[in-house]
Write a protein that holds these residues in place. Sequence first.
Motif, PDB file in Angstrom:
ATOM      1  N   ALA A  35       0.829  -1.207   0.000  1.00  0.00           N
ATOM      2  CA  ALA A  35       0.000   0.000   0.000  1.00  0.00           C
ATOM      3  C   ALA A  35       0.867   1.261   0.000  1.00  0.00           C
ATOM      4  CB  ALA A  35      -0.916  -0.003   1.218  1.00  0.00           C
ATOM      5  N   LEU A  36       0.353   2.286  -0.661  1.00  0.00           N
ATOM      6  CA  LEU A  36       0.967   3.610  -0.594  1.00  0.00           C
ATOM      7  C   LEU A  36       0.486   4.258   0.704  1.00  0.00           C
ATOM      8  CD1 LEU A  36       2.652   5.771  -2.168  1.00  0.00           C
ATOM      9  CD2 LEU A  36       0.454   6.653  -2.976  1.00  0.00           C
ATOM     10  N   THR A  37       1.404   4.548   1.623  1.00  0.00           N
ATOM     11  CA  THR A  37       0.997   4.985   2.957  1.00  0.00           C
ATOM     12  C   THR A  37       1.459   6.385   3.331  1.00  0.00           C
ATOM     13  OG1 THR A  37       2.959   3.917   3.898  1.00  0.00           O
ATOM     14  CG2 THR A  37       0.929   2.607   3.820  1.00  0.00           C
ATOM     15  N   ASP A  38       2.415   6.938   2.609  1.00  0.00           N
ATOM     16  CA  ASP A  38       2.911   8.268   2.976  1.00  0.00           C
ATOM     17  C   ASP A  38       1.797   9.297   2.796  1.00  0.00           C
ATOM     18  OD1 ASP A  38       4.198  10.999   2.279  1.00  0.00           O
ATOM     19  OD2 ASP A  38       5.839   9.846   3.170  1.00  0.00           O
ATOM     20  N   PRO A  39       1.424  10.033   3.845  1.00  0.00           N
ATOM     21  CA  PRO A  39       0.323  11.008   3.748  1.00  0.00           C
ATOM     22  C   PRO A  39       0.555  12.061   2.670  1.00  0.00           C
ATOM     23  CG  PRO A  39       0.888  10.605   6.038  1.00  0.00           C
ATOM     24  CD  PRO A  39       1.955   9.946   5.220  1.00  0.00           C
ATOM     25  N   ASP A  40       1.789  12.510   2.488  1.00  0.00           N
ATOM     26  CA  ASP A  40       2.065  13.512   1.465  1.00  0.00           C
ATOM     27  C   ASP A  40       1.819  12.950   0.066  1.00  0.00           C
ATOM     28  OD1 ASP A  40       2.753  15.401   3.355  1.00  0.00           O
ATOM     29  OD2 ASP A  40       4.889  14.882   3.311  1.00  0.00           O
ATOM     30  N   ASP A  41       2.222  11.690  -0.148  1.00  0.00           N
ATOM     31  CA  ASP A  41       1.967  11.064  -1.449  1.00  0.00           C
ATOM     32  C   ASP A  41       0.475  10.882  -1.680  1.00  0.00           C
ATOM     33  OD1 ASP A  41       4.674  10.877  -2.004  1.00  0.00           O
ATOM     34  OD2 ASP A  41       4.860   8.860  -1.148  1.00  0.00           O
ATOM     35  N   ILE A  42      -0.228  10.411  -0.670  1.00  0.00           N
ATOM     36  CA  ILE A  42      -1.668  10.176  -0.808  1.00  0.00           C
ATOM     37  C   ILE A  42      -2.395  11.486  -1.093  1.00  0.00           C
ATOM     38  CG2 ILE A  42      -3.735   9.443   0.438  1.00  0.00           C
ATOM     39  CD1 ILE A  42      -2.016   7.368   1.864  1.00  0.00           C
ATOM     40  N   ALA A  43      -1.932  12.585  -0.462  1.00  0.00           N
ATOM     41  CA  ALA A  43      -2.583  13.881  -0.665  1.00  0.00           C
ATOM     42  C   ALA A  43      -2.471  14.355  -2.105  1.00  0.00           C
ATOM     43  CB  ALA A  43      -1.983  14.917   0.289  1.00  0.00           C
ATOM     44  N   ARG A  44      -1.480  13.865  -2.835  1.00  0.00           N
ATOM     45  CA  ARG A  44      -1.293  14.293  -4.222  1.00  0.00           C
ATOM     46  C   ARG A  44      -2.104  13.463  -5.223  1.00  0.00           C
ATOM     47  NH1 ARG A  44       3.723  15.149  -1.756  1.00  0.00           N
ATOM     48  NH2 ARG A  44       4.619  17.224  -2.121  1.00  0.00           N
ATOM     49  N   LEU A  45      -2.721  12.403  -4.749  1.00  0.00           N
ATOM     50  CA  LEU A  45      -3.499  11.552  -5.655  1.00  0.00           C
ATOM     51  C   LEU A  45      -4.833  12.206  -5.988  1.00  0.00           C
ATOM     52  CD1 LEU A  45      -2.904   8.040  -4.038  1.00  0.00           C
ATOM     53  CD2 LEU A  45      -1.710   9.052  -5.993  1.00  0.00           C
ATOM     54  N   ARG A  46      -5.219  12.150  -7.234  1.00  0.00           N
ATOM     55  CA  ARG A  46      -6.509  12.686  -7.665  1.00  0.00           C
ATOM     56  C   ARG A  46      -7.562  11.581  -7.718  1.00  0.00           C
ATOM     57  NH1 ARG A  46      -5.254  16.893 -12.649  1.00  0.00           N
ATOM     58  NH2 ARG A  46      -3.600  18.101 -11.606  1.00  0.00           N
ATOM     59  N   HIS A  47      -8.761  11.929  -7.390  1.00  0.00           N
ATOM     60  CA  HIS A  47      -9.923  11.036  -7.506  1.00  0.00           C
ATOM     61  C   HIS A  47      -9.791   9.790  -6.634  1.00  0.00           C
ATOM     62  CE1 HIS A  47     -11.008  13.613 -10.822  1.00  0.00           C
ATOM     63  NE2 HIS A  47      -9.892  13.277 -11.482  1.00  0.00           N
ATOM     64  N   LEU A  48      -9.084   9.899  -5.515  1.00  0.00           N
ATOM     65  CA  LEU A  48      -9.020   8.793  -4.574  1.00  0.00           C
ATOM     66  C   LEU A  48     -10.237   8.880  -3.667  1.00  0.00           C
ATOM     67  CD1 LEU A  48      -7.373   6.368  -3.481  1.00  0.00           C
ATOM     68  CD2 LEU A  48      -6.334   7.965  -1.851  1.00  0.00           C
ATOM     69  N   ASN A  49     -11.155   7.935  -3.825  1.00  0.00           N
ATOM     70  CA  ASN A  49     -12.416   7.992  -3.101  1.00  0.00           C
ATOM     71  C   ASN A  49     -12.357   7.180  -1.816  1.00  0.00           C
ATOM     72  OD1 ASN A  49     -13.775   9.568  -5.107  1.00  0.00           O
ATOM     73  ND2 ASN A  49     -13.924   7.715  -6.365  1.00  0.00           N
ATOM     74  N   GLU A  50     -13.337   7.424  -0.954  1.00  0.00           N
ATOM     75  CA  GLU A  50     -13.419   6.694   0.302  1.00  0.00           C
ATOM     76  C   GLU A  50     -13.550   5.196   0.021  1.00  0.00           C
ATOM     77  OE1 GLU A  50     -16.173   6.529   4.364  1.00  0.00           O
ATOM     78  OE2 GLU A  50     -16.569   8.025   2.785  1.00  0.00           O
ATOM     79  N   GLY A  51     -12.787   4.399   0.730  1.00  0.00           N
ATOM     80  CA  GLY A  51     -12.817   2.955   0.547  1.00  0.00           C
ATOM     81  C   GLY A  51     -11.798   2.441  -0.449  1.00  0.00           C
ATOM     82  N   GLU A  52     -11.152   3.354  -1.202  1.00  0.00           N
ATOM     83  CA  GLU A  52     -10.134   2.950  -2.162  1.00  0.00           C
ATOM     84  C   GLU A  52      -8.760   2.942  -1.494  1.00  0.00           C
ATOM     85  OE1 GLU A  52     -12.169   4.572  -6.305  1.00  0.00           O
ATOM     86  OE2 GLU A  52     -10.530   5.693  -5.382  1.00  0.00           O
ATOM     87  N   VAL A  53      -7.938   1.999  -1.902  1.00  0.00           N
ATOM     88  CA  VAL A  53      -6.610   1.845  -1.324  1.00  0.00           C
ATOM     89  C   VAL A  53      -5.578   1.947  -2.429  1.00  0.00           C
ATOM     90  CG1 VAL A  53      -5.056   0.330  -0.045  1.00  0.00           C
ATOM     91  CG2 VAL A  53      -7.512   0.336   0.486  1.00  0.00           C
TER      92      VAL A  53
END
Length: 252
Positions: A35-53
């Motif tokens: 899993a991608l876990t770094d909060p800074d990386d996750i914050a840069r993802l577009r269209h990441l919806n609730e429940g998606e990993v």
Amino acid sequence: MARRLRFNGTGSGVNGCPSIHEDLDTGEVIVHGPALTDPDDIARLRHLNEGEVPIVVPRELLVDFGPKEVNRVPRIIGLDEFDRLFTRFEHTAWRLETRRRYASDELTPTYAQFSRGEPVDWEGRDAQWCAERREQTALGKRFERVRIVDRPPTPGQRYLLDNARRNSAVGERIHNLWREDADRLGLPEEDFWIFDSRLVALLHFDDADDLVRVELITEPAAVLRYATARDAALHHAFPYEEFAARLAAQED
């Protein structure tokens, strides 16, 4: 209902992660990996919806094992071309037999003998087929099969267990594997031949258990899946003589 998932492949030679599976009914692709876990990386993802990993996979995993077409078009070959594969291969021809009956077997005199409980005389039967097998094995080529058997075996499977005497006499190597072991190993549910570990002839049967068409598969990733199944089946299967002896002991 659980999905019918097929393992397509993995880029790892050690722990099997990350990997790709495919839903055989919907065509959907399931990818698993770290899993991608770094909060800074996750914050840069577009269209990441609730429940998606979000997960991280090597690019080559998708290139090697991801679908190459939106809608796959099978390559169907005629039975004459299929027959020619058995003389034009160079080294090995290997088959997995998974079905509980083959309608073509039941049309033969040997099947009638077997069904009446008579000893089957395999000498002189299918002379042309036997001559071709002997000719090819004399050239150093190898024919092998693994036949899946139910518990208890069906009449058709018992017939093929006896038939193995003929196949073995012309140079084929016949093994058997219990259905529950094949299921545990995740072996394919369809019949196929592999020629020289580079092409697969996938056999399609109708509801009456007649062979109706042959699909030729040459995509390397797909051939690898069948070759992996072959290796697993051979590792766990028993030579037909040993399998028949075990079956007889269980039924006494």
